[in-house]
Design a protein around this motif. Structure first.
Motif, PDB file in Angstrom:
ATOM      1  N   PRO A 170      -5.711   3.149   3.601  1.00  9.12           N
ATOM      2  CA  PRO A 170      -4.346   3.639   3.382  1.00  9.12           C
ATOM      3  C   PRO A 170      -3.914   4.638   4.452  1.00  9.12           C
ATOM      4  O   PRO A 170      -2.747   4.676   4.840  1.00  9.12           O
ATOM      5  CB  PRO A 170      -4.422   4.310   2.012  1.00  9.12           C
TER       6      PRO A 170
ATOM      7  N   ILE B 210       0.853  -1.184   0.000  1.00 11.85           N
ATOM      8  CA  ILE B 210       0.000   0.000   0.000  1.00 11.85           C
ATOM      9  C   ILE B 210       0.891   1.237   0.000  1.00 11.85           C
ATOM     10  O   ILE B 210       1.668   1.425   0.919  1.00 11.85           O
ATOM     11  CB  ILE B 210      -0.923   0.017   1.233  1.00 11.85           C
TER      12      ILE B 210
ATOM     13  N   THR C 280      -0.739   4.188   6.805  1.00  8.32           N
ATOM     14  CA  THR C 280       0.332   5.171   6.864  1.00  8.32           C
ATOM     15  C   THR C 280       0.651   5.560   8.304  1.00  8.32           C
ATOM     16  O   THR C 280       1.814   5.641   8.695  1.00  8.32           O
ATOM     17  CB  THR C 280      -0.056   6.427   6.045  1.00  8.32           C
TER      18      THR C 280
ATOM     19  N   ALA D 230      -0.200   7.063   2.115  1.00  8.84           N
ATOM     20  CA  ALA D 230      -1.250   8.026   1.804  1.00  8.84           C
ATOM     21  C   ALA D 230      -0.917   9.345   2.473  1.00  8.84           C
ATOM     22  O   ALA D 230      -0.191   9.385   3.457  1.00  8.84           O
ATOM     23  CB  ALA D 230      -2.584   7.499   2.318  1.00  8.84           C
TER      24      ALA D 230
ATOM     25  N   SER E  62      -7.954  -3.603  -3.127  1.00  7.19           N
ATOM     26  CA  SER E  62      -7.601  -2.199  -2.888  1.00  7.19           C
ATOM     27  C   SER E  62      -8.526  -1.242  -3.639  1.00  7.19           C
ATOM     28  O   SER E  62      -8.656  -0.089  -3.260  1.00  7.19           O
ATOM     29  CB  SER E  62      -6.153  -1.940  -3.292  1.00  7.19           C
TER      30      SER E  62
END
Lengths: 306, 331
Positions: B41, A104, B45, A107, B33
């Motif tokens: 996300p 991923i 993070t 972000a 996703s």
């Protein structure tokens, strides 16, 4: 010689951690997770992981008898014991962040996080957690300016004791420039400082032009022509992000989606929100822009010597 | 003989499972996703950023733990720690204060020390003051509160006294070392190790550090994930509306410190941002409580100590910090 699968697995994971940390620096993604001021810590981690990997690789093939000096009495897991569901879960947990980290992409924090952090404008007099933090740093700086006012102009002739002092002067210089100039450009490096100063004394900046970019954030209770142009301030890592931003008025603000990145030009006025004065930007132009490569603001820690 | 047979049979099975896992997870991530909510996300993070921030400190922690394991003997410990309980607690708090550590890096060190025969109460003193009082924390607190030494001094003073009292109460309540059974077996085989050459011992130390890292990191990862999850889905704003009186707001700030699980080096800035919302006492509560115990830290402690002990320690820290912080407002 015997092949130790668990030692192999640990080596594999250490290798992945090494790659993960190295990759953060190679791609520059590290700035999306931690304040670049502290990136030496994660560089060090990559090196540590690499050293541990080298050690671990030698443990994969070992003589049956010379496993470990304290293999039978030691109080932690040397990876020699039998497999169990518990162990599989353990290794999966360790592998989990590496897998998500590679899969991923990082972000950028958005308005949903901002809403959780909340109280951008609803706070008493000083809005934005970051705003205050800057203010406090600024107070120190201001007093220094006052104290050493005479030195500022003659400083060219005096050999500077060290670099920190220079950056202190540069910082103060920029601050003075802000107070004098008619149009303010909120650049990334001085954003938090300017923000705190304008926020603190909105009245002395009335009528000045301002240019800034940020993402659109909306709080409950905003009028249809109002939005907040905001940025996240990162002290150490993304988890301690706080939101700072200016209340902005522009026609058709309600049609602009949250999280849109915009660049605005406008004039500073003083508005009133929940009974307290705060700077209000009357936007004269608004352009949609791409999200910048460095979306976050990092505080100027000049007093730390940075 | 039979068990050996069993193991060699299970290894291929596990290998297969592991490979399947490593392949399936990314595939699963990729295929879903597109439909995942955008908050995921964000969660990831925040989760990774906590880890990236904490892992360097954990690595330092496990290296020190490895060093203690190989180079420090129980005889050393016996010679260093005063016999008198009170003196031992004072000493541990002072050593902790001088020792720059963060709350996740210190857990493996404390575990190793207690395993080596350091009394539990001394270990607790060290555990509490290590992350709370150190040069980096003092500097960041000083800066966050406008270059004002008052809050930094209060944080150190109140924190130190609270840590002393907590460690002393622990010394009365618990007699044994409270380590989990499978981890508490004492070491008596060290003597043979001394004869080994230095290089071998360094290797031994690094081997220990690696195993310690794998032991500890899973709890750190779990803790970081929970903390990131709460940050993503729970609004702190709703929490803040609860604090009206001084006592309530002190509790709210302590709850916030617990949930946010911030590194003690960065929490001063967050604490300072509440200056206008809450009285100084509550902010002090936030600053003293957070480094002593938080969500991430508590999950790590649960991996080392018996659950009952961690629970008692948690209650003690909460009560003592609350009382002392409120007393400090009378000063």
């Amino acid at each position: 010689m015997k092949f130790h699968f668990q030692h192999f697995l640990k080596a594999l994971l250490l290798g992945m951690f090494t790659l993960f940390f190295a990759n953060l620096h190679i791609t520059g993604d590290i700035t999306k997770y931690v304040n670049p001021k502290y990136d030496y810590m994660s560089k060090m981690a990559a090196i540590f992981f690499f050293v541990l990997l080298l050690i671990q690789v030698t443990r994969i093939w070992q003589e049956k008898h010379a496993r470990h000096a304290c293999s039978h009495k030691c109080n932690h897991d040397h990876g020699d014991s039998q497999w169990s569901l518990r162990r599989i879960v353990s290794y999966s947990i360790v592998a989990f962040p590496i897998v998500t980290g590679f899969m991923i992409p990082p972000a950028t924090l958005d308005s949903s996080i901002a809403a959780n952090k909340g109280f951008l404008l609803t706070q008493d007099s000083n809005e934005g957690r970051g705003g205050e933090e800057r203010t406090s740093l600024l107070e120190g700086a201001k007093s220094l300016v006052e104290k050493e006012n005479i030195d500022i102009y003659s400083s060219e002739h005096i050999p500077l004791p060290n670099e920190n002092y220079l950056s202190e002067e540069e910082y103060d210089g920029k601050l003075q420039l802000l107070q004098k100039s008619e149009s303010i450009h909120m650049t990334e490096d001085m954003f938090s400082t300017y923000y705190a100063e304008i926020n603190d004394n909105p009245k002395s900046y009335i009528g000045k032009k301002i240019k800034m970019s940020g993402f659109v954030f909306k709080e409950e209770g905003l009028a249809s022509n109002q939005l907040v142009i905001s940025r996240f301030l990162i002290t150490h890592c993304i988890a301690d992000a706080s939101i700072i931003g200016f209340l902005t008025e522009i026609k058709g603000a309600d049609t602009i989606q949250e999280d849109t990145w915009v660049e605005i030009e406008g004039v500073i006025e003083v508005g009133n929100y929940n009974g307290s004065d705060l700077p209000l930007l009357k936007a004269t132009s608004l352009n949609m822009v791409e999200e910048p490569s460095e979306p976050y603001i990092y505080p100027v820690l000049k007093l730390l010597g940075k | 003989m039979q068990s050996r047979q069993k193991r060699s049979l299970t290894i291929p099975t596990v290998l297969l499972l592991g490979i399947l896992f490593l392949i399936s997870v990314p595939l699963l991530m990729k295929s879903t996703s597109l439909t995942l909510p955008s908050s995921l996300p964000q969660l990831n993070t925040i989760f990774l950023s906590i880890l990236i921030e904490a892992i360097p400190f954990v690595l330092i922690g496990v290296l020190i733990a490895g060093f203690i394991q190989i180079f420090i003997t129980e005889d050393h410990i016996r010679a260093w720690i005063p016999k008198n309980k009170f003196l031992a607690v004072v000493m541990s708090c002072v050593v902790g204060a001088a020792f720059p550590a963060c709350e996740c890096g210190i857990v493996p060190i404390v575990r190793r020390l207690i395993g080596k025969g350091v009394p539990l109460y001394a270990g607790v003193g060290f555990l509490l003051t290590g992350p709370l009082i150190n040069p980096i924390v003092i500097l960041s607190t000083y800066m966050a509160f406008g270059n004002d030494m008052e809050m930094a001094l209060l944080r150190m003073g109140v924190g130190f006294v609270a840590a002393l009292v907590i460690a002393l109460i622990i010394s009365i309540l618990f007699k044994s070392n409270q380590l989990k059974k499978d981890k508490g077996i004492s070491h008596s085989e060290r003597k043979g190790n001394k004869k080994q050459p230095f290089v071998t011992r360094i290797r031994e130390m690094l081997n220990h550090s690696i195993d310690e890292f794998f032991d500890m990191s899973k709890y750190l990862i779990a803790g970081a994930f929970v903390a990131a999850f709460l940050q993503t889905y729970v609004s702190t704003q709703s929490l803040l509306q609860l604090g009206n009186s001084q006592f309530q707001s002190a509790f709210v700030m302590m709850a916030l410190a617990f949930v946010l699980s911030l590194c003690s080096e960065a929490d001063a800035f967050i604490g300072a941002s509440f200056k206008n919302v809450f009285p100084t006492t509550s902010i002090l509560a936030f600053l003293v409580y957070g480094p002593m115990i938080d969500l991430k830290n508590m999950i790590m402690l649960l991996s080392v100590f018996k659950a009952k002990f961690v629970f008692v320690l948690f209650i003690l820290i909460t009560c003592i910090v609350f009382i002392f912080v409120n007393l400090s407002s009378l000063l």
